[in-house]
Motif scaffolding. Sequence first.
Motif, mmCIF file in Angstrom:
data_model
loop_
_atom_site.group_PDB
_atom_site.id
_atom_site.type_symbol
_atom_site.label_atom_id
_atom_site.label_comp_id
_atom_site.label_asym_id
_atom_site.label_seq_id
_atom_site.Cartn_x
_atom_site.Cartn_y
_atom_site.Cartn_z
ATOM 1 N N SER A 24 -2.265 -12.783 7.713
ATOM 2 C CA SER A 24 -2.866 -12.368 6.468
ATOM 3 C C SER A 24 -2.435 -13.322 5.392
ATOM 4 O O SER A 24 -1.817 -14.336 5.639
ATOM 5 C CB SER A 24 -2.402 -10.955 6.130
ATOM 6 N N ASN A 25 -2.741 -12.926 4.172
ATOM 7 C CA ASN A 25 -2.235 -13.731 3.077
ATOM 8 C C ASN A 25 -0.740 -13.552 2.911
ATOM 9 O O ASN A 25 -0.116 -14.192 2.091
ATOM 10 C CB ASN A 25 -2.942 -13.353 1.773
ATOM 11 N N PRO B 192 -8.168 -1.714 0.258
ATOM 12 C CA PRO B 192 -8.527 -2.991 0.895
ATOM 13 C C PRO B 192 -7.476 -3.428 1.910
ATOM 14 O O PRO B 192 -6.288 -3.105 1.789
ATOM 15 C CB PRO B 192 -8.590 -3.973 -0.285
ATOM 16 N N ALA B 193 -7.930 -4.173 2.909
ATOM 17 C CA ALA B 193 -7.013 -4.665 3.944
ATOM 18 C C ALA B 193 -5.934 -5.552 3.344
ATOM 19 O O ALA B 193 -4.784 -5.549 3.803
ATOM 20 C CB ALA B 193 -7.804 -5.419 5.012
ATOM 21 N N SER B 194 -6.282 -6.337 2.311
ATOM 22 C CA SER B 194 -5.296 -7.226 1.691
ATOM 23 C C SER B 194 -4.132 -6.433 1.096
ATOM 24 O O SER B 194 -2.970 -6.842 1.180
ATOM 25 C CB SER B 194 -5.963 -8.079 0.607
ATOM 26 N N VAL B 195 -4.450 -5.283 0.508
ATOM 27 C CA VAL B 195 -3.397 -4.427 -0.050
ATOM 28 C C VAL B 195 -2.579 -3.808 1.075
ATOM 29 O O VAL B 195 -1.351 -3.691 0.980
ATOM 30 C CB VAL B 195 -4.010 -3.333 -0.947
ATOM 31 N N ALA B 196 -3.243 -3.429 2.150
ATOM 32 C CA ALA B 196 -2.537 -2.846 3.294
ATOM 33 C C ALA B 196 -1.541 -3.844 3.881
ATOM 34 O O ALA B 196 -0.422 -3.475 4.263
ATOM 35 C CB ALA B 196 -3.544 -2.406 4.356
ATOM 36 N N TYR B 197 -1.935 -5.106 3.948
ATOM 37 C CA TYR B 197 -1.024 -6.128 4.467
ATOM 38 C C TYR B 197 0.188 -6.301 3.558
ATOM 39 O O TYR B 197 1.313 -6.532 4.022
ATOM 40 C CB TYR B 197 -1.748 -7.456 4.627
ATOM 41 N N LEU C 66 2.440 -3.449 4.356
ATOM 42 C CA LEU C 66 3.102 -3.709 5.639
ATOM 43 C C LEU C 66 4.236 -4.711 5.459
ATOM 44 O O LEU C 66 5.364 -4.491 5.925
ATOM 45 C CB LEU C 66 2.081 -4.242 6.637
ATOM 46 N N PHE C 67 3.963 -5.804 4.777
ATOM 47 C CA PHE C 67 4.952 -6.863 4.582
ATOM 48 C C PHE C 67 6.170 -6.359 3.810
ATOM 49 O O PHE C 67 7.316 -6.653 4.157
ATOM 50 C CB PHE C 67 4.300 -8.033 3.846
ATOM 51 N N THR C 68 5.919 -5.561 2.766
ATOM 52 C CA THR C 68 7.023 -5.056 1.946
ATOM 53 C C THR C 68 7.960 -4.180 2.764
ATOM 54 O O THR C 68 9.178 -4.364 2.763
ATOM 55 C CB THR C 68 6.471 -4.268 0.746
ATOM 56 N N GLY C 69 7.396 -3.209 3.486
ATOM 57 C CA GLY C 69 8.226 -2.325 4.299
ATOM 58 C C GLY C 69 8.944 -3.066 5.405
ATOM 59 O O GLY C 69 10.115 -2.784 5.712
ATOM 60 N N GLN C 70 8.263 -4.021 6.021
ATOM 61 C CA GLN C 70 8.888 -4.817 7.079
ATOM 62 C C GLN C 70 10.094 -5.590 6.543
ATOM 63 O O GLN C 70 11.121 -5.702 7.210
ATOM 64 C CB GLN C 70 7.874 -5.809 7.659
ATOM 65 N N THR C 71 9.943 -6.129 5.337
ATOM 66 C CA THR C 71 11.028 -6.902 4.756
ATOM 67 C C THR C 71 12.226 -6.012 4.442
ATOM 68 O O THR C 71 13.373 -6.379 4.716
ATOM 69 C CB THR C 71 10.544 -7.608 3.475
ATOM 70 N N ILE C 72 11.966 -4.834 3.865
ATOM 71 C CA ILE C 72 13.046 -3.884 3.589
ATOM 72 C C ILE C 72 13.737 -3.508 4.893
ATOM 73 O O ILE C 72 14.967 -3.453 4.989
ATOM 74 C CB ILE C 72 12.486 -2.622 2.904
ATOM 75 N N LEU C 73 12.928 -3.260 5.919
ATOM 76 C CA LEU C 73 13.468 -2.892 7.230
ATOM 77 C C LEU C 73 14.294 -4.028 7.813
ATOM 78 O O LEU C 73 15.353 -3.808 8.408
ATOM 79 C CB LEU C 73 12.301 -2.551 8.166
ATOM 80 N N LYS D 41 -4.711 0.646 -10.547
ATOM 81 C CA LYS D 41 -3.298 0.955 -10.783
ATOM 82 C C LYS D 41 -2.510 0.896 -9.480
ATOM 83 O O LYS D 41 -1.366 0.437 -9.457
ATOM 84 C CB LYS D 41 -3.168 2.337 -11.416
ATOM 85 N N PHE D 42 -3.132 1.359 -8.398
ATOM 86 C CA PHE D 42 -2.469 1.340 -7.095
ATOM 87 C C PHE D 42 -2.170 -0.096 -6.671
ATOM 88 O O PHE D 42 -1.048 -0.421 -6.273
ATOM 89 C CB PHE D 42 -3.369 2.026 -6.064
ATOM 90 N N GLU D 43 -3.171 -0.974 -6.791
ATOM 91 C CA GLU D 43 -2.992 -2.365 -6.370
ATOM 92 C C GLU D 43 -1.989 -3.084 -7.268
ATOM 93 O O GLU D 43 -1.182 -3.896 -6.789
ATOM 94 C CB GLU D 43 -4.336 -3.088 -6.386
ATOM 95 N N THR D 44 -2.018 -2.774 -8.558
ATOM 96 C CA THR D 44 -1.061 -3.382 -9.480
ATOM 97 C C THR D 44 0.374 -3.013 -9.108
ATOM 98 O O THR D 44 1.273 -3.871 -9.080
ATOM 99 C CB THR D 44 -1.354 -2.931 -10.924
ATOM 100 N N THR D 45 0.588 -1.742 -8.791
ATOM 101 C CA THR D 45 1.931 -1.289 -8.407
ATOM 102 C C THR D 45 2.367 -1.928 -7.099
ATOM 103 O O THR D 45 3.528 -2.359 -6.955
ATOM 104 C CB THR D 45 1.964 0.241 -8.284
#
Length: 663
Positions: free
Chosen positions: A216-217, A251-256, A259-266, A312-316
């Motif tokens: 992804s991006n 959007p899929a881009s937001v989902a990625y 995913l990336f954020t949680g993976q990094t925290i993990l 607002k969701f995407e901004t956060t």
Amino acid sequence: MLHEAVFALGGYPGVLSSEDEEKKDIFIKHLHPCERVLLDRITRVAADYLSLKKFIDKNICAVNAKDSFDTSEAPCGIGGYILAFCKALYNVLQPYREDVVSLEKEILNDPFLPLSHVTYRAEKHALFLNVLNRMVNQLSLEGLHGCQVLGFLRRHLPSSEIKDAVGHILYNCHVFFYKQLTSWLLYGHLMDKHKEFFIEHRKDLSIGNSVSLVKSNCGSYATEVNGDNKVMYPAFCDYRINFSMLPPYIPASVAYKILFTGQTILMFGNSVGDRKFSESQKRNISIWGSKEEEFLHKLQELQNLPTFDLNKFETTMNEIRACVTEHLWHVAVEKAELFQQLQLMKDFFLLGRGELFLMFIREVRPHLTRNASAQEVNQAFQIAARKVLWADESALDKFHFVLHKREQSLPGERADKSEITSWDHISLQYKVSWPLHLLFTDETLECYNMLFKFLLRVKRVQADLHNMWLEHNIKACKTVGGNVFQFSVWQLCTGLTFLIDNLQYYLQADVLESQYILMQNTIQNSQDFEKVQQAHAVFQSNILSQTFLRISSTQNGHVSDGTQSVVPSNTTCRTEVNQVHRRLDQILSLSENLCECMQKWSSPLNEEELVELLKMDEEFTSHVRFLMQLLFCLRSEPCGAHLSQLLLRLDFNRWFSHSTSSS
């Protein structure tokens, strides 16, 4: 009769709500036809409510109007979203239940109320209950659960008859959604024992086989540390997006990004680090700092919105991701020494230290005349490093060679000569430092090895041609009469040497060095690890294309040599052979063949050797002619600038152009 009607409207057992048609017939057979019509209308309303009541009872096991009904844990295997749905459904039916109680009080106070009054009171809710009932039936029929419920409710939201009710149910389901989202984003914990979230943990796949890439991006991630087959970072890579669960309005881009954020925290919490990053050190690396409470508050604000606001969701999500990627950038650049590691990748995989690999070629060649072991190859590399006075011992520890066999050769690889095949068995492996496994994935390292094999081959052929020239001069000085071989042999050798020398300069200076500087500047001007990944991905894609190991968009035309046309552009590394690479491979093969022949040819050449030389000379002319035609045709394409540069290097004085056109 009035009490039976109220019982039925309340969803309680009675004659009108019974499935025993015989009892119903006995009850209504003495009624007036008009009363039967009214009762039938009441029964239809009661049936819709009873169906909704059964759905609630089935999924929550007990109906309770208290707000303490907990959706965080689902009994009997029921998911949290269905529980939230049922709780909200129970709440939106409260006005109907209150109206039935009020009607019952009226009947108790006035036993002579007409049946038409009961029908009127019931039919005020008829459309509402009927639409809700059809929606619930559809939900059950499609077997939807988890985040799928959100998309389902979103589709029914525009319905004017039940818009407020669906909005309330969707809000309640979003409450549970934000609980899961907060747990994943801020703590790397997947609160999803019923597999309802759009991010899933793939327990069914073995770690060793999960070279799964999340493209992804946000970049690509892999699981395995190359060289020792040990899984160093299992927690990061075992999560992926389940698109069947992703709400359609996200959007899929937001989902990625999620995913990336949680993976990094993990990863920071659970990864098994190398010596440089012990567990105690990583626990002290705070990602959020003082921002955890701020992000928690923002997620709470999103949850409290009456309707889902994508902007607002995407901004956060972007703010949370930016905090994570900035922290990851600092760890990668400052603690994992990203720039030093990139320089090492250039020095080794891309042969940036040419003198080291020139010495390595000399040292390892005797071992490749027989079945060499990986240990012998690595020992030869260590010897080469000492001879060129390589001082960085820690860098040598990160790289080692392995020998393996391929069932299928890469584009341009030869399998017809024992020594060449042996060279093709060599792969260079790199021990990845945490957290640079996010940058140097298995797929990335595989592409680096493709480049390494090709560049090493060019380096080896160039060295062999120069060595042949040197050996010839030494022999010529010791031979009466001067020349050992005929002029035609050295004319061919000189032409090949000229081509290979200029190809080598093009690869190292025009492609690798220039692209590396561009990547380095991009990384230095950014504090976002995601941009580091993007810059590195662009760098590798460009050098794969410009070294002709990947079909590029420049190859749109068709230049025929009578055997095969130029294939359309393709983005994969191995599926189709780049036609420029194909011609360069033929020239390299011809050079290798000439060097081998010159080792065994007699002086002067006999008739058989002259025939072989003539054949090589014809091959050289043919390969060069088609290569020039190919470069001329493709250089004007939108992405053909590098082809023009190669053409300039090879044909700067137009000698090849004139010689091939006149032949």
